[in-house]
Design an enzyme around this catalytic site. Sequence first.
Site, PDB file in Angstrom:
ATOM      1  N   PRO A 176       0.837  -1.201   0.000  1.00  0.00           N
ATOM      2  CA  PRO A 176       0.000   0.000   0.000  1.00  0.00           C
ATOM      3  C   PRO A 176       0.871   1.250   0.000  1.00  0.00           C
ATOM      4  O   PRO A 176       2.074   1.184   0.251  1.00  0.00           O
ATOM      5  CB  PRO A 176      -0.771  -0.119   1.316  1.00  0.00           C
ATOM      6  CG  PRO A 176       0.040  -0.998   2.188  1.00  0.00           C
ATOM      7  CD  PRO A 176       0.959  -1.823   1.326  1.00  0.00           C
ATOM      8  N   SER A 224      -0.051   6.864 -10.311  1.00  0.00           N
ATOM      9  CA  SER A 224       0.089   7.919 -11.313  1.00  0.00           C
ATOM     10  C   SER A 224       0.674   7.360 -12.603  1.00  0.00           C
ATOM     11  O   SER A 224       1.360   6.325 -12.607  1.00  0.00           O
ATOM     12  CB  SER A 224       1.000   9.017 -10.762  1.00  0.00           C
ATOM     13  OG  SER A 224       2.286   8.479 -10.551  1.00  0.00           O
ATOM     14  N   GLU A 245      -3.733   0.709 -13.701  1.00  0.00           N
ATOM     15  CA  GLU A 245      -4.819   1.691 -13.614  1.00  0.00           C
ATOM     16  C   GLU A 245      -4.163   3.009 -13.234  1.00  0.00           C
ATOM     17  O   GLU A 245      -3.642   3.132 -12.128  1.00  0.00           O
ATOM     18  CB  GLU A 245      -5.837   1.260 -12.544  1.00  0.00           C
ATOM     19  CG  GLU A 245      -6.576  -0.022 -12.866  1.00  0.00           C
ATOM     20  CD  GLU A 245      -7.557   0.141 -14.016  1.00  0.00           C
ATOM     21  OE1 GLU A 245      -7.825   1.284 -14.440  1.00  0.00           O
ATOM     22  OE2 GLU A 245      -8.043  -0.889 -14.508  1.00  0.00           O
ATOM     23  N   CYS A 279      -9.530   8.736  -9.324  1.00  0.00           N
ATOM     24  CA  CYS A 279      -9.036   8.680 -10.706  1.00  0.00           C
ATOM     25  C   CYS A 279     -10.160   8.979 -11.685  1.00  0.00           C
ATOM     26  O   CYS A 279      -9.950   9.575 -12.724  1.00  0.00           O
ATOM     27  CB  CYS A 279      -8.444   7.313 -10.984  1.00  0.00           C
ATOM     28  SG  CYS A 279      -9.564   5.983 -10.548  1.00  0.00           S
TER      29      CYS A 279
HETATM   30  P1  NAD Z   1       1.889   7.056  -7.112  1.00  0.00           P
HETATM   31  O1  NAD Z   1       2.132   6.667  -8.517  1.00  0.00           O
HETATM   32  O2  NAD Z   1       2.740   8.098  -6.522  1.00  0.00           O
HETATM   33  O3  NAD Z   1       2.019   5.789  -6.142  1.00  0.00           O
HETATM   34  C1  NAD Z   1       1.244   4.632  -6.313  1.00  0.00           C
HETATM   35  C2  NAD Z   1       1.916   3.481  -5.578  1.00  0.00           C
HETATM   36  O4  NAD Z   1       3.127   3.160  -6.252  1.00  0.00           O
HETATM   37  C3  NAD Z   1       2.299   3.793  -4.140  1.00  0.00           C
HETATM   38  O5  NAD Z   1       2.080   2.654  -3.345  1.00  0.00           O
HETATM   39  C4  NAD Z   1       3.775   4.108  -4.254  1.00  0.00           C
HETATM   40  O6  NAD Z   1       4.488   3.898  -3.064  1.00  0.00           O
HETATM   41  C5  NAD Z   1       4.203   3.111  -5.315  1.00  0.00           C
HETATM   42  N1  NAD Z   1       5.443   3.426  -6.036  1.00  0.00           N
HETATM   43  C6  NAD Z   1       6.072   4.619  -6.145  1.00  0.00           C
HETATM   44  N2  NAD Z   1       7.186   4.487  -6.905  1.00  0.00           N
HETATM   45  C7  NAD Z   1       7.250   3.177  -7.274  1.00  0.00           C
HETATM   46  C8  NAD Z   1       8.163   2.428  -8.058  1.00  0.00           C
HETATM   47  N3  NAD Z   1       9.228   2.982  -8.640  1.00  0.00           N
HETATM   48  N4  NAD Z   1       7.927   1.123  -8.228  1.00  0.00           N
HETATM   49  C9  NAD Z   1       6.839   0.545  -7.687  1.00  0.00           C
HETATM   50  N5  NAD Z   1       5.943   1.204  -6.932  1.00  0.00           N
HETATM   51  C10 NAD Z   1       6.143   2.512  -6.723  1.00  0.00           C
HETATM   52  O7  NAD Z   1       0.340   7.430  -7.024  1.00  0.00           O
HETATM   53  P2  NAD Z   1      -0.422   8.050  -5.783  1.00  0.00           P
HETATM   54  O8  NAD Z   1       0.009   9.475  -5.655  1.00  0.00           O
HETATM   55  O9  NAD Z   1      -0.312   7.148  -4.615  1.00  0.00           O
HETATM   56  O10 NAD Z   1      -1.940   7.986  -6.295  1.00  0.00           O
HETATM   57  C11 NAD Z   1      -2.527   8.977  -7.088  1.00  0.00           C
HETATM   58  C12 NAD Z   1      -2.524   8.561  -8.538  1.00  0.00           C
HETATM   59  O11 NAD Z   1      -3.165   7.302  -8.679  1.00  0.00           O
HETATM   60  C13 NAD Z   1      -3.321   9.509  -9.408  1.00  0.00           C
HETATM   61  O12 NAD Z   1      -2.620   9.772 -10.603  1.00  0.00           O
HETATM   62  C14 NAD Z   1      -4.594   8.753  -9.712  1.00  0.00           C
HETATM   63  O13 NAD Z   1      -5.247   9.124 -10.906  1.00  0.00           O
HETATM   64  C15 NAD Z   1      -4.095   7.350  -9.755  1.00  0.00           C
HETATM   65  N6  NAD Z   1      -5.190   6.419  -9.521  1.00  0.00           N
HETATM   66  C16 NAD Z   1      -5.673   5.673 -10.554  1.00  0.00           C
HETATM   67  C17 NAD Z   1      -6.749   4.825 -10.346  1.00  0.00           C
HETATM   68  C18 NAD Z   1      -7.320   3.981 -11.468  1.00  0.00           C
HETATM   69  O14 NAD Z   1      -8.004   3.006 -11.171  1.00  0.00           O
HETATM   70  N7  NAD Z   1      -7.092   4.320 -12.724  1.00  0.00           N
HETATM   71  C19 NAD Z   1      -7.320   4.732  -9.088  1.00  0.00           C
HETATM   72  C20 NAD Z   1      -6.821   5.519  -8.074  1.00  0.00           C
HETATM   73  C21 NAD Z   1      -5.737   6.349  -8.284  1.00  0.00           C
END
Ligand code: NAD
Length: 515
Positions: A176, A224, A245, A279
């Site tokens: 998470p 993201s 996603e 999202c």
């Molecule tokens: P994020 O990309 O910063 O992080 C998502 C997850 O990835 C976190 O658990 C983070 O710790 C992990 N992470 C970070 N760097 C990583 C790496 N190099 N390798 C593997 N894992 C890594 O996103 P966020 O800020 O937590 O969430 C917001 C984003 O999520 C927004 O862009 C939103 O649109 C998107 N989102 C998409 C959906 C969908 O279903 N399409 C749903 C919810 C959120």
Amino acid sequence: MTAHLEAVDRTPGARFPTVTVTSPIDSRTVDVLRAVTPEEVRGTATRLRAAQPAWEELGLEGRLTWLRRYRNWLLDNADRITGLLHEETGKAKAEAPIELGLSIDALNYYCDHAAEFLGTGQPWPHGMLTATKRLEVNYRPYPMVGVISPWNYPLALALFDALPALIAGAAVLLKPSSETPLAISAAVAGWEEIGAPRVFATVVGAGIGSVVVDSVDYVQFTGSTATGRTVAQQAAARLIPYGFELGGKDAAIVLADADLAQAAAGIAFGGLSNSGQMCTAVERVYVEDSVYNEFVTELVEVVAALRQRPGGLDDGSVDIGAMVTLSQVAVATEQVRDAVDKGATVRVGGSGDGHYFEPTVLTGVDHSMRVMTEETFGPILPVMPVRDVEEAIRLANDSQYGLSASVWTGNTRRGKEIARRIEVGSVDVNDVNAHLACFPLPMSGWKSSGAGGGRLGGAAGIRKYCRTTAVTSPRIELSAIAALLWFPYSPWKTRAVGQTMRLLGARDIKRRFGM
Ligand code: NAD
């Protein structure tokens, strides 16, 4: 708690690195977790991998027995888990139970349909050439699935992805977001508490996402677009499949024949619930000219009446909660500033204070402004008039994202025709986000909003966690005929093969008989 969380050292700054979770509501420390090291992530992965074959061996019915017990445990512990979710995300109390409720609904859906989705497929041969064969498609899980989830819906987005993988027979390593690890860690702890085989664990810590990607056989990532690109490169280097996603910039199109009061109420909910940190939040509204003023009046009225109580008690009647991160508040603030600098008008709201950003309506906007082109992930609704539906569709499609959209009209048939022309994975007619609760439907983004296997979506939502073994066996023992094709070749055989191919491939008499 999982093995690692049991060993939590609750003293900030102690011998081990820690993850401090503070509530966006009042900055209170909710909990301090011990952060796992990359080495410990690998250790957890090894343990899960060792337990997975027995889990698969249990068979579907055996696994479903555990999943149903787990469902009951989640229901029995719902208040505690939902309370943690409210505290760590700051989302309105009224919104917190939705995540667990939808997760349990999805769990029941896959428990009820798993036999149909994972049972051996027996398609018919497609033509004469293979008519003597019995065909089979068998589904076997990837041993280890990695689920990486974001902070906006920490419970639902993790469980939506993890539960079908467990039902399929995979072990699940869940990472998470460090911003919001508490509710999901408490939920996963229930798996151990019911005594289920140890094939489901969370790992919490900074910078361990890439270790998870390196430890698993399939990655289901929600986050993201920028992080998605990094994860995709890592997965590609290991040749492992993935489902992503990613971000969105969802459009709502309001036609002149829409029920404007219903459209305004629905769009306010779609754009502002969870403080817009969704999202699939409505982030752009295109309204036909002739009803634009009337719609804006309705929308401003709805939004101005929303209740937000920064730092105060949420007795369940707060509409707009806090935002999870200060950096996301800064994005919203900056997008409003950019829009106003370029000529937009703030009709209601418009500013942030700490973790809270006011529900906001902007008018006078266009696509030169960041608020119309970049993901906001905050409670802002920019509204733009359009000449007609053609302009609305063109502008809706003028985006790097393609997650979902909504169309508001008095003519459902026309709404569906328009829906098919919008370049997104899902469209709701006269509703917002209804598709998220329709598990037979796939949720998968176009363009920069997704890649690989989408989320849920009937059979595809569980089969994506499986490798297939296709098996042929004789339906009728005619091996002598098949053997005619084998070595040794001869001029007669060569002619016969050519003629047979022509006979089977042609769809008209002339070509079939080479006339
Ligand atoms: P994020 O990309 O910063 O992080 C998502 C997850 O990835 C976190 O658990 C983070 O710790 C992990 N992470 C970070 N760097 C990583 C790496 N190099 N390798 C593997 N894992 C890594 O996103 P966020 O800020 O937590 O969430 C917001 C984003 O999520 C927004 O862009 C939103 O649109 C998107 N989102 C998409 C959906 C969908 O279903 N399409 C749903 C919810 C959120």
